[in-house]
Motif scaffolding. Structure first.
Motif, short mmCIF file in Angstrom:
data_model
loop_
_atom_site.label_atom_id
_atom_site.label_comp_id
_atom_site.label_asym_id
_atom_site.label_seq_id
_atom_site.Cartn_x
_atom_site.Cartn_y
_atom_site.Cartn_z
N ILE A 109 0.83 -1.20 0.00
CA ILE A 109 0.00 0.00 0.00
C ILE A 109 0.87 1.26 0.00
O ILE A 109 0.63 2.22 -0.75
CB ILE A 109 -0.95 -0.04 1.21
CG1 ILE A 109 -2.09 -1.00 0.89
CG2 ILE A 109 -1.50 1.35 1.51
CD1 ILE A 109 -2.97 -1.35 2.04
N ALA A 110 1.94 1.21 0.80
CA ALA A 110 2.87 2.35 0.83
C ALA A 110 3.49 2.55 -0.55
O ALA A 110 3.62 3.68 -1.02
CB ALA A 110 3.94 2.13 1.89
N ALA A 111 3.85 1.43 -1.19
CA ALA A 111 4.44 1.53 -2.53
C ALA A 111 3.46 2.19 -3.49
O ALA A 111 3.82 3.05 -4.30
CB ALA A 111 4.83 0.15 -3.03
N SER A 112 2.20 1.78 -3.37
CA SER A 112 1.18 2.34 -4.27
C SER A 112 0.98 3.84 -4.03
O SER A 112 0.90 4.63 -4.97
CB SER A 112 -0.13 1.59 -4.07
OG SER A 112 -1.10 2.03 -4.96
N LEU A 113 0.95 4.24 -2.75
CA LEU A 113 0.77 5.66 -2.42
C LEU A 113 1.98 6.47 -2.89
O LEU A 113 1.84 7.60 -3.36
CB LEU A 113 0.58 5.82 -0.90
CG LEU A 113 -0.73 5.28 -0.34
CD1 LEU A 113 -0.76 5.40 1.18
CD2 LEU A 113 -1.92 6.01 -0.94
N LEU A 114 3.16 5.84 -2.78
CA LEU A 114 4.38 6.52 -3.21
C LEU A 114 4.35 6.77 -4.72
O LEU A 114 4.62 7.87 -5.19
CB LEU A 114 5.59 5.67 -2.84
CG LEU A 114 6.96 6.17 -3.31
CD1 LEU A 114 7.30 7.48 -2.61
CD2 LEU A 114 8.04 5.13 -3.02
N MET A 115 3.97 5.73 -5.46
CA MET A 115 3.92 5.86 -6.92
C MET A 115 2.88 6.90 -7.33
O MET A 115 3.07 7.65 -8.28
CB MET A 115 3.62 4.51 -7.55
CG MET A 115 4.80 3.60 -7.35
SD MET A 115 4.97 2.10 -8.27
CE MET A 115 3.52 1.30 -8.45
N GLU A 116 1.81 6.93 -6.57
CA GLU A 116 0.75 7.90 -6.86
C GLU A 116 1.31 9.32 -6.76
O GLU A 116 0.92 10.21 -7.52
CB GLU A 116 -0.39 7.69 -5.86
CG GLU A 116 -1.69 8.35 -6.25
CD GLU A 116 -2.79 8.03 -5.24
OE1 GLU A 116 -2.92 6.84 -4.90
OE2 GLU A 116 -3.47 8.97 -4.81
N ILE B 63 10.73 2.20 4.25
CA ILE B 63 11.51 2.84 3.18
C ILE B 63 10.58 3.62 2.24
O ILE B 63 10.81 4.79 1.93
CB ILE B 63 12.30 1.78 2.38
CG1 ILE B 63 13.45 1.25 3.25
CG2 ILE B 63 12.84 2.38 1.08
CD1 ILE B 63 14.25 0.16 2.60
N PHE B 64 9.49 2.99 1.83
CA PHE B 64 8.56 3.67 0.93
C PHE B 64 7.99 4.93 1.58
O PHE B 64 7.86 5.97 0.93
CB PHE B 64 7.41 2.73 0.51
CG PHE B 64 7.86 1.60 -0.37
CD1 PHE B 64 8.86 1.79 -1.32
CD2 PHE B 64 7.30 0.34 -0.24
CE1 PHE B 64 9.29 0.75 -2.13
CE2 PHE B 64 7.72 -0.71 -1.05
CZ PHE B 64 8.71 -0.50 -2.00
#
Ligand code: ADP
Ligand code: MG
Lengths: 284, 257
Positions: A52-59, A113-114
């Protein structure tokens, strides 16, 4: 709240999702607890958080990602993590529980990290950590509905295989059933349900919804089917009661749901104690 | 006579050393074979190879005349493992549910439990004398009762071959005899072929039809009359000392421990 449910869509979403989560999490939780894999849920929820953090980061960096539900990447991570756990469990065949802390810390590590790469997120992340009554969207609801249908169908169709595998893995293998494939299907279902539960209960408390109702149920149930029945009953009471309290007291539902299930657990232990005393006093 | 199990020149190694060497064995239909041998002599390994829990490395195993790799009718084989009495005793399952799980393979995947299956389960539970306990949780029973339940689970699919690994460990002495009587009954009256690993050779010698002694090699294989005659010398070869000791209820030898 009852009135609100008819008025506000977000309450409907939270309520309906709650009913499904209160059913699914304890249902799979029974199989997890009896196999002594309780901590798997913890490990996978942290991996989901990383997704989820990765997705929010990419967003934040790619406009193409906006509007994509972070739950999807969370699910991908969760399923990936579950497969990784299986791999580790076969590598460390004598220390199978080692797989869990490895994946758990890996999940937290990635997640942190994300999050730091994104210089922290807003309240969005907070709702994933502790659950939220207002954050459940229609797409969340639809995704969780699809997962519910798949999981319930799979458990019904594979019930006797899942039971045998949980009770006695060696016998299951010796009797020639496709133990590996069935375990594989099971672990993927667990990963999906954990991702699905995030919205309402939050990452930190998903595993308690899978284990606490089962812990209470095991104390009083006769047999496996009854264990499942009471687990789901306790799960539903906790989730619906917890959502209700969270809405009226303006609290994070994750906390109220878990505290309610601990309360049920204590009641059951207390009830059992009293029962034993009465039984003994009866002189039987 | 038709062979239920045919083992030809089987070797097995977990790591570097061979645990089993050049095992050949043929078990005829209707036999009641006891395998004896000290701890660590490869008895459980041999059973696991037969059951496909371990992969055959060298040599061949035939089940019901078919090569093991191609064998599919696993419901013809019932298994009671050595570990059966160290399962998770807190497991919330009734005797009924545990015995019913023995039908899993026979019923087939995606099939659900029906009335006729219930009747089969009750029958199997009755056959081991546990009817009164059918709705109890398995963890509430004594070791001997649990072992009966595991026999019932193995019997419910009406197997033609029953494989038992030290089934009387954890069963109290008075019940051991009863237990073997029940097995002898299954063998004689239902024609089930039995393959059993045991330490109680003194108790079973009048009930079994064949005895084999295992200590990496299979030292002896024959019917019980021959066995009685050869018992002394053969057994002392296997165990390394006098055989009388075997009739006591403790373990001796321990070639690899
Ligand atoms: N999983 C394993 N890995 C390595 N060695 C094993 C394993 N299982 C058994 N062994 C070894 O193989 C030998 C035979 O074991 P086993 O077949 O269990 O003997 P028994 O049943 O006669 O007591 C023993 O020396 C044991 O230590
Ligand atoms: Mg053994």
């Amino acid at each position: 709240m009852i009135q609100g449910i008819f008025q506000y869509e977000f309450l409907q979403n939270a309520f309906l999702t709650g009913i499904m989560i209160g059913f699914l999490a304890p249902l799979l939780g029974v199989f997890i607890v009896v196999r002594r894999l309780s901590l798997i849920a913890d490990a996978l929820s942290h991996v989901t958080l990383a997704g989820i953090a990765a997705s929010l980061l990419m967003e934040k960096y790619f406009s193409a990602m906006t509007g994509i539900n972070p739950l999807y990447l969370g699910m991908v991570f969760s399923v990936g993590g579950s497969l990784f756990i299986e791999k580790l469990r076969s590598v460390y065949s004598h220390y199978q529980e080692l797989a869990i802390p490895i994946i758990l810390s890996g999940g937290i590590g990635l997640g942190v990290i994300f999050i730091s790469l994104a210089n922290g997120f807003n309240t969005d992340l907070f709702s994933y950590l502790f659950g939220s009554v207002s954050a459940v969207s229609r797409t969340d609801l639809m995704v969780i509905l699809a997962i519910s249908i798949i999981v319930v169908a799979a458990v019904l169709l594979l019930y006797k295989e899942l039971f045998l595998l949980s009770f006695d893995e060696e016998y299951a293998k010796a009797s020639g059933i496709a133990a590996k494939s069935i375990h594989f299907v099971f672990i993927i279902m667990v990963a999906l349900v954990i991702a699905a539960s995030m919205r309402v209960v939050g990452i930190l408390l998903v595993s308690s919804l899978m284990t606490l109702p089962v812990a209470a149920s095991i104390r009083i149930a006769k047999g496996f089917k009854q264990t499942i029945f009471f687990s789901i009953l306790f799960g539903e009471i906790s989730v619906l009661g917890g959502l209700f309290a969270a809405y009226h007291l303006d609290l994070a539902p994750g906390g109220t749901i878990v505290i309610l299930s601990i309360f049920i657990l204590l009641m059951v232990i207390f009830y059992k104690k009293i029962n034993v005393k009465i039984y003994k006093a009866g002189g039987v | 006579m038709e062979s239920i199990i045919e083992i030809k020149n089987v070797y097995y190694q977990y790591e570097k050393d061979y645990v089993l060497e050049n095992i050949s064995l043929s078990i005829p239909k209707g036999a009641f074979l006891a395998i004896v041998g000290p701890n660590g002599s490869g008895k459980s390994t041999l059973l696991k190879l037969i059951l496909g829990l371990l992969k055959v490395q060298t040599g061949k195993i035939y089940l019901f005349g078919q090569e093991q790799g191609k064998f599919k009718d696993w419901q013809k084989i019932g298994y009671v493992s050595q570990k059966a009495n160290s399962f998770n005793t807190g497991f919330p399952a009734t005797v009924f549910e545990v015995v019913a799980s023995g039908l899993t393979k026979k019923m087939g995947i995606f099939k659900v439990f029906k009335k006729e299956h219930s009747a089969q389960v009750v029958e199997a539970v009755e056959a081991v004398g546990m009817r009164d306990f059918i709705h109890r949780n398995i963890g509430e029973l004594s070791g001997g009762q649990q072992q009966r339940v595991f026999i019932a689970r193995a019997l419910v699919s009406e197997p033609e071959l029953l494989i038992l690994d030290e089934p009387t460990v954890g069963v109290d002495v008075e019940n051991v005899n009863n237990f073997y009587q029940m097995l002898a009954h299954l063998n004689k009256n239902k024609g089930i072929t039995l393959l059993m690993v045991t330490h109680d050779i003194g108790t079973v010698s009048d009930k079994v039809s064949h005895v084999a002694c295992l200590n990496k090699h299979l030292h002896f294989h024959g019917d019980t009359n021959q066995f009685e005659q050869m018992r002394m010398e053969e057994m002392s070869k296997v165990y390394g000392h006098d055989v009388h000791l075997l009739t006591h209820h403790h373990e001796h030898g321990g070639a690899r421990q």
